[in-house]
Motif scaffolding. Structure first.
Motif, PDB file in Angstrom:
ATOM      1  N   ILE A 217       0.852  -1.174   0.000  1.00  0.00           N
ATOM      2  CA  ILE A 217       0.000   0.000   0.000  1.00  0.00           C
ATOM      3  C   ILE A 217       0.895   1.234   0.000  1.00  0.00           C
ATOM      4  CG2 ILE A 217      -1.859  -1.184   1.243  1.00  0.00           C
ATOM      5  CD1 ILE A 217      -1.104   0.428   3.726  1.00  0.00           C
ATOM      6  N   LEU A 218       0.318   2.361  -0.407  1.00  0.00           N
ATOM      7  CA  LEU A 218       1.026   3.635  -0.393  1.00  0.00           C
ATOM      8  C   LEU A 218       0.715   4.335   0.924  1.00  0.00           C
ATOM      9  CD1 LEU A 218       2.714   5.851  -1.812  1.00  0.00           C
ATOM     10  CD2 LEU A 218       0.564   6.703  -2.788  1.00  0.00           C
ATOM     11  N   VAL A 219       1.742   4.745   1.659  1.00  0.00           N
ATOM     12  CA  VAL A 219       1.571   5.398   2.948  1.00  0.00           C
ATOM     13  C   VAL A 219       1.987   6.868   2.829  1.00  0.00           C
ATOM     14  CG1 VAL A 219       2.346   5.471   5.346  1.00  0.00           C
ATOM     15  CG2 VAL A 219       1.900   3.272   4.242  1.00  0.00           C
ATOM     16  N   CYS A 220       1.076   7.772   3.240  1.00  0.00           N
ATOM     17  CA  CYS A 220       1.317   9.206   3.107  1.00  0.00           C
ATOM     18  C   CYS A 220       1.165   9.891   4.467  1.00  0.00           C
ATOM     19  CB  CYS A 220       0.312   9.836   2.145  1.00  0.00           C
ATOM     20  SG  CYS A 220       0.116   8.975   0.573  1.00  0.00           S
ATOM     21  N   ASP A 221       2.090  10.771   4.783  1.00  0.00           N
ATOM     22  CA  ASP A 221       2.015  11.549   6.018  1.00  0.00           C
ATOM     23  C   ASP A 221       2.056  13.025   5.651  1.00  0.00           C
ATOM     24  OD1 ASP A 221       2.006  12.352   8.646  1.00  0.00           O
ATOM     25  OD2 ASP A 221       3.649  11.041   9.255  1.00  0.00           O
ATOM     26  N   ILE A 222       1.156  13.840   6.230  1.00  0.00           N
ATOM     27  CA  ILE A 222       1.223  15.273   5.939  1.00  0.00           C
ATOM     28  C   ILE A 222       2.152  15.988   6.914  1.00  0.00           C
ATOM     29  CG2 ILE A 222      -1.125  15.221   4.998  1.00  0.00           C
ATOM     30  CD1 ILE A 222      -1.917  17.002   7.440  1.00  0.00           C
ATOM     31  N   VAL A 223       2.586  15.308   7.985  1.00  0.00           N
ATOM     32  CA  VAL A 223       3.575  15.867   8.904  1.00  0.00           C
ATOM     33  C   VAL A 223       4.945  15.846   8.218  1.00  0.00           C
ATOM     34  CG1 VAL A 223       4.752  15.578  11.121  1.00  0.00           C
ATOM     35  CG2 VAL A 223       2.286  15.131  10.948  1.00  0.00           C
ATOM     36  N   TYR A 224       5.658  16.973   8.249  1.00  0.00           N
ATOM     37  CA  TYR A 224       6.945  17.040   7.540  1.00  0.00           C
ATOM     38  C   TYR A 224       8.137  17.278   8.465  1.00  0.00           C
ATOM     39  CZ  TYR A 224       6.317  22.085   7.974  1.00  0.00           C
ATOM     40  OH  TYR A 224       6.125  23.349   8.462  1.00  0.00           O
ATOM     41  N   LYS A 225       7.885  17.476   9.754  1.00  0.00           N
ATOM     42  CA  LYS A 225       8.968  17.619  10.730  1.00  0.00           C
ATOM     43  C   LYS A 225       8.688  16.693  11.896  1.00  0.00           C
ATOM     44  CE  LYS A 225      11.412  22.011  10.436  1.00  0.00           C
ATOM     45  NZ  LYS A 225      11.640  23.320  11.046  1.00  0.00           N
ATOM     46  N   PRO A 226       9.479  15.628  12.029  1.00  0.00           N
ATOM     47  CA  PRO A 226      10.677  15.269  11.271  1.00  0.00           C
ATOM     48  C   PRO A 226      10.330  14.722   9.882  1.00  0.00           C
ATOM     49  CG  PRO A 226      10.162  13.538  12.813  1.00  0.00           C
ATOM     50  CD  PRO A 226       9.190  14.646  13.102  1.00  0.00           C
ATOM     51  N   HIS A 227      11.319  14.664   9.020  1.00  0.00           N
ATOM     52  CA  HIS A 227      11.101  14.145   7.677  1.00  0.00           C
ATOM     53  C   HIS A 227      10.656  12.682   7.729  1.00  0.00           C
ATOM     54  CE1 HIS A 227      11.533  13.935   3.368  1.00  0.00           C
ATOM     55  NE2 HIS A 227      12.438  12.981   3.438  1.00  0.00           N
ATOM     56  N   ASN A 228      11.389  11.891   8.488  1.00  0.00           N
ATOM     57  CA  ASN A 228      11.025  10.485   8.690  1.00  0.00           C
ATOM     58  C   ASN A 228      10.259  10.367  10.008  1.00  0.00           C
ATOM     59  OD1 ASN A 228      12.243   8.742   6.487  1.00  0.00           O
ATOM     60  ND2 ASN A 228      14.016   9.961   7.091  1.00  0.00           N
ATOM     61  N   THR A 229       8.960  10.604   9.942  1.00  0.00           N
ATOM     62  CA  THR A 229       8.120  10.479  11.129  1.00  0.00           C
ATOM     63  C   THR A 229       8.046   9.015  11.548  1.00  0.00           C
ATOM     64  OG1 THR A 229       6.138  10.165   9.772  1.00  0.00           O
ATOM     65  CG2 THR A 229       6.709  12.439  10.393  1.00  0.00           C
ATOM     66  N   ALA A 230       7.510   8.776  12.747  1.00  0.00           N
ATOM     67  CA  ALA A 230       7.322   7.399  13.206  1.00  0.00           C
ATOM     68  C   ALA A 230       6.422   6.631  12.244  1.00  0.00           C
ATOM     69  CB  ALA A 230       6.729   7.396  14.615  1.00  0.00           C
ATOM     70  N   PHE A 231       5.449   7.316  11.673  1.00  0.00           N
ATOM     71  CA  PHE A 231       4.525   6.699  10.701  1.00  0.00           C
ATOM     72  C   PHE A 231       5.278   6.287   9.433  1.00  0.00           C
ATOM     73  CE2 PHE A 231       0.794   7.420   7.669  1.00  0.00           C
ATOM     74  CZ  PHE A 231       0.135   6.263   8.045  1.00  0.00           C
ATOM     75  N   ILE A 232       6.130   7.168   8.944  1.00  0.00           N
ATOM     76  CA  ILE A 232       6.937   6.856   7.755  1.00  0.00           C
ATOM     77  C   ILE A 232       7.910   5.721   8.059  1.00  0.00           C
ATOM     78  CG2 ILE A 232       8.741   7.746   6.224  1.00  0.00           C
ATOM     79  CD1 ILE A 232       6.015   8.801   5.435  1.00  0.00           C
ATOM     80  N   LYS A 233       8.523   5.749   9.238  1.00  0.00           N
ATOM     81  CA  LYS A 233       9.450   4.679   9.627  1.00  0.00           C
ATOM     82  C   LYS A 233       8.733   3.328   9.682  1.00  0.00           C
ATOM     83  CE  LYS A 233      12.642   7.554  12.311  1.00  0.00           C
ATOM     84  NZ  LYS A 233      13.124   7.888  13.672  1.00  0.00           N
TER      85      LYS A 233
END
Length: 282
Positions: A217-233
């Motif tokens: 699946i494609l995962v998108c986060d609108i939070v940009y600080k930090p760049h690699n959020t816990a969700f992105i990680k």
């Protein structure tokens, strides 16, 4: 700066994390605009006075961020048709004392996905959160022909309002729930989007990090600080494709700049701003 410098700003709470001044002050300098971008930390109970200050001080316009995107509407003179449908504003232009609201969030988010080569038609979407960003993203996705949208939020009222908006204007199937996301909830989802501020300058994640996925699946986060959020990680640990929050931020900012100035930024500007952002996170 001199006696004719125009001020454009950001209304929100908090705003100390914002990258928007870097974006717009770069654009003002490049396009020889005698303007400066500032951040204004305005608490929820001071929003009315903050908006009145825009008129009183002759501020040329502003961006609007959490938690004011919905409530600011009642304090503006006019609302763009798209922003009215969405029910949220993230950009305001002062036209000789007449404040008009726009929304560039949804289009900025969708542009970030499409520019990566993804097709939205008939896709199944799950959105975490039901604030102003969710409203704009849901409306834009529905207008692009996604098959279904499911909203997960801690309270049902705001989510239900978005459901009614989509049902009354689009053919996209939509539902909402207050249930915590479980592993099998994502079995039939193509795109998962976090529209909450969870993860902003923290290590918090909007879903359980113990969830493990084998499906792509494609995962998108609108939070940009930090760049690699816990969700992105979490997404990367599951070897999933991701869209970073900075992509949406830049796209919505370029559109806002056009609204204020009538100048269409170039593709080169987008790349230069991304390089500026990379320097801030190194």
């Amino acid at each position: 700066m001199n006696s004719t410098t125009k001020i454009i700003g950001l209304l929100g709470h908090p705003v100390k994390h914002s990258f928007s001044p870097d974006i717009h002050n770069y654009l003002f300098e490049k396009y020889n605009q005698n303007s400066a971008y500032c951040c204004f930390d305005v608490e929820e109970d001071k929003l009315k006075e903050g908006v009145e200050g825009i008129k009183a001080l002759g501020i040329k316009g502003c961006n609007v961020t959490i938690p004011h995107k919905v409530n600011i509407i009642t304090h503006l003179d006019n609302i763009d048709k798209n922003a009215k449908l969405i029910g949220a504003v993230n950009t305001v232009k002062n036209e000789k004392g007449n404040l008009k609201g726009y929304n560039t969030d949804g289009s900025g988010f969708v542009k970030a996905i499409l520019s990566k080569g993804y097709d939205l038609e008939n896709k199944k979407i799950m959105i975490i959160g039901a604030g102003g960003a969710c409203r704009s993203i849901a409306v834009e996705l529905a207008s692009k022909g996604v098959l279904s949208i499911e909203i997960r939020n801690r309270s049902i009222n705001k989510a239900s309002e978005i459901v009614r908006t989509i049902e009354n204007n689009f053919s996209t199937r939509i539902l909402c729930s207050t249930e915590i996301i479980k592993e099998n909830d994502l079995d039939d989802i193509d795109i998962l989007i976090n529209t909450t501020p969870i993860g902003m300058e923290t290590d918090l994640c909007p879903i359980s990090e113990s969830i493990s996925l084998s499906k792509d699946i494609l995962v998108c986060d609108i939070v940009y600080k930090p760049h690699n959020t816990a969700f992105i990680k979490w997404a990367k640990r599951n070897e999933l494709e991701v869209i970073y929050g900075i992509d949406m931020l830049i796209n919505q900012a370029l559109h806002a700049f056009y609204i204020w100035t009538g100048i269409e930024p170039s593709k080169e500007d987008e790349e230069c701003i991304k390089n500026l952002y990379k320097k801030t996170i190194e």
